[in-house]
Design a protein around this motif. Structure first.
Motif, short mmCIF file in Angstrom:
data_model
loop_
_atom_site.label_atom_id
_atom_site.label_comp_id
_atom_site.label_asym_id
_atom_site.label_seq_id
_atom_site.Cartn_x
_atom_site.Cartn_y
_atom_site.Cartn_z
N PRO A 303 -23.75 30.95 18.29
CA PRO A 303 -22.71 32.10 18.72
C PRO A 303 -23.34 33.49 17.89
N ALA A 304 -23.03 34.60 18.28
CA ALA A 304 -23.26 35.90 17.57
C ALA A 304 -22.70 36.13 16.29
N ASP A 305 -21.56 35.40 16.13
CA ASP A 305 -20.91 35.74 14.96
C ASP A 305 -21.26 34.71 13.70
N GLY A 306 -22.41 33.85 13.82
CA GLY A 306 -22.76 32.87 12.79
C GLY A 306 -23.14 31.46 13.21
N PRO A 307 -23.89 30.66 12.69
CA PRO A 307 -24.32 29.46 13.01
C PRO A 307 -23.02 28.43 13.05
N ILE A 308 -23.63 27.27 13.96
CA ILE A 308 -22.81 26.29 14.03
C ILE A 308 -23.00 25.07 13.19
N ARG A 309 -21.80 24.37 12.55
CA ARG A 309 -22.23 23.46 11.78
C ARG A 309 -21.50 22.03 12.57
N LEU A 310 -22.40 21.25 12.76
CA LEU A 310 -21.94 19.93 13.50
C LEU A 310 -21.27 19.03 12.35
N THR A 311 -20.24 18.18 12.68
CA THR A 311 -19.69 17.23 11.83
C THR A 311 -19.92 15.86 12.26
N ARG A 312 -19.69 15.79 13.62
CA ARG A 312 -20.07 14.45 14.36
C ARG A 312 -20.22 14.83 15.78
N TRP A 313 -21.34 13.87 16.44
CA TRP A 313 -21.64 13.92 17.85
C TRP A 313 -21.72 12.62 18.43
N GLN A 314 -20.83 12.49 19.49
CA GLN A 314 -21.17 11.03 20.03
C GLN A 314 -21.74 11.38 21.50
N TYR A 315 -22.95 10.43 21.79
CA TYR A 315 -23.55 10.62 22.85
C TYR A 315 -22.74 9.65 23.97
N SER A 316 -22.47 8.57 23.65
CA SER A 316 -21.86 7.56 24.64
C SER A 316 -20.60 8.01 25.00
N PRO A 317 -20.53 7.67 26.33
CA PRO A 317 -19.05 7.91 27.10
C PRO A 317 -18.00 7.10 26.41
N ALA A 318 -16.96 7.77 26.26
CA ALA A 318 -15.59 7.03 26.02
C ALA A 318 -15.49 5.68 26.90
N GLY A 319 -15.30 4.49 25.97
CA GLY A 319 -14.96 3.29 26.67
C GLY A 319 -16.30 2.46 27.02
N CYS A 320 -17.60 3.05 26.68
CA CYS A 320 -18.72 2.42 26.75
C CYS A 320 -18.93 1.35 25.62
N SER A 321 -19.16 0.18 25.77
CA SER A 321 -19.50 -0.72 25.02
C SER A 321 -20.43 -0.60 23.77
N LYS A 322 -21.24 0.27 24.17
CA LYS A 322 -22.38 0.57 23.07
C LYS A 322 -22.18 2.02 22.41
N LEU A 323 -22.04 2.45 21.21
CA LEU A 323 -21.73 3.44 20.50
C LEU A 323 -23.02 4.13 19.95
N VAL A 324 -23.26 5.16 20.44
CA VAL A 324 -24.34 6.14 20.05
C VAL A 324 -23.93 7.54 19.46
N GLU A 325 -23.79 7.62 18.09
CA GLU A 325 -23.32 8.67 17.45
C GLU A 325 -24.02 9.19 16.19
N THR A 326 -23.83 10.38 15.91
CA THR A 326 -24.48 10.84 14.46
C THR A 326 -23.17 11.48 13.87
#
Length: 333
Positions: A303-326
């Motif tokens: 964004p123009a007003d400052g950077p983003i800080r990620l805290t948690r990111w989930q790649y896999s869809p909700a309900g998927c048996s395999k969890l892929v996240e950071t």
């Protein structure tokens, strides 16, 4: 941001945004103006201004680097001022020699007379890197999304300049969810990219990640529909099938084919998309020419007003048996 990723806006403009990768100051009006005359260089030295100029040679007897200013005055960077290593160790020869032919950032720390009485500016690249480490690097935490510049590629990852020539490593397995055989499948030297800080060591080494910026499985799968034929890139050929990249964070599997060659463009028919299993079933239609690097489009613009800080990111869809996240801030390496 869309999907399951979590973000927090923070303001670190007084740190990281004061510095840019080497090469980005070279043609700015301010940098050029500071090199137009002897008086301008003197003023830059007195004010501690960060300058940038091409490194034209290295005297291998002294390991002293030479830079040339627009006004014709020569500058030198002594070996001990060429690199700021986090552990305080001296600069290695290769770290000095490889600056030749590239733009370098530095401050002028003084002037001396050359063998013919000419005025020579004595410069310090280490000073700029030390300032970066003390102000910008110290403020970075895992999850901060920053700009970086690709400097060189190795089989194990991508080395990036995150500011003032300070390096960081983007491991090959953190480039994208869709695996690549070599970082050159995704990037070229000189590319400007966005990356998130994955971790920092006590010694000051920084590791980056990009896979969280290319979108979740659902975000990428929503771009495609069963029953359509689309373009892809063959990434690997196994006995049981062919893995084909549709986007940097989405790949599907097709039946084995003798025509499949890794690194080639192809046409594929989408047979089905299965969110609960994170599967895309494909049929290989045609194999074409070798594919150029495919960096993809970030789903996470700064964004123009400052950077983003990620805290948690989930790649896999909700309900998927395999969890892929950071989960940023947890031990990653």
């Amino acid at each position: 941001m869309r999907g399951n990723a979590t973000e927090e806006i923070v303001d670190v403009r007084d740190g990281i945004c004061q510095f840019v990768p080497e090469g980005e100051l070279l043609d700015t009006p301010e940098n050029r103006a500071a090199q137009q005359s002897r008086e301008a260089l003197t003023e830059a030295a007195e004010s501690g201004r960060i300058l940038e100029a091409p490194c034209v040679l290295c005297d291998c007897a002294t390991m002293e680097l030479r830079v040339e200013f627009l006004c014709g005055i020569r500058g030198v960077i002594p070996r001990e001022e060429a690199v700021c290593n986090p552990d305080g160790s001296p600069a290695r020869d290769i770290a000095v020699i490889t600056r030749v032919g590239r733009a370098v950032q530095f401050r002028i720390t003084g002037f001396r007379r050359g063998p013919h009485g000419e005025r020579i500016a004595v410069c310090s690249r280490r000073s700029v890197q030390r300032s970066f480490c003390l102000s910008a690097l110290s403020s970075l935490v895992p999850g901060d999304v920053i700009r970086a510049k690709v400097t060189h590629l190795e089989p194990f990852g991508v080395f990036c300049d995150i500011g003032a020539g300070v390096p960081a490593l983007l491991p090959v397995d953190r480039i994208s969810v869709s695996r690549v055989s070599h970082p050159s499948d995704r990037f070229r030297a000189g590319d400007s990219i966005l990356a998130a800080v994955l971790s920092k060591t006590e010694e000051g080494r920084v590791y980056l990640t990009c896979r969280e910026l290319w979108g979740t499985w659902e975000e990428n799968a929503s771009l495609f529909s069963p029953g359509t034929t689309v373009r892809g890139i063959i990434r690997s050929v196994e006995e049981y099938g062919v893995f084909i990249e549709l986007t940097p964070n989405l790949a599907g599997l097709a039946e084995p084919s003798p025509e499949a060659v890794p690194g080639r463009r192809c046409s594929v028919y989408i047979k089905s998309i299965l969110p609960d299993r994170m599967k895309v079933k494909l049929a290989l239609i045609d194999v074409g020419e070798p594919a150029p690097p495919a960096p993809g489009t970030p789903h996470l613009p700064l964004p123009a007003d400052g950077p983003i800080r990620l805290t948690r990111w989930q790649y896999s869809p909700a309900g998927c048996s395999k969890l892929v996240e950071t989960v940023f801030g947890e031990e990653q390496r």
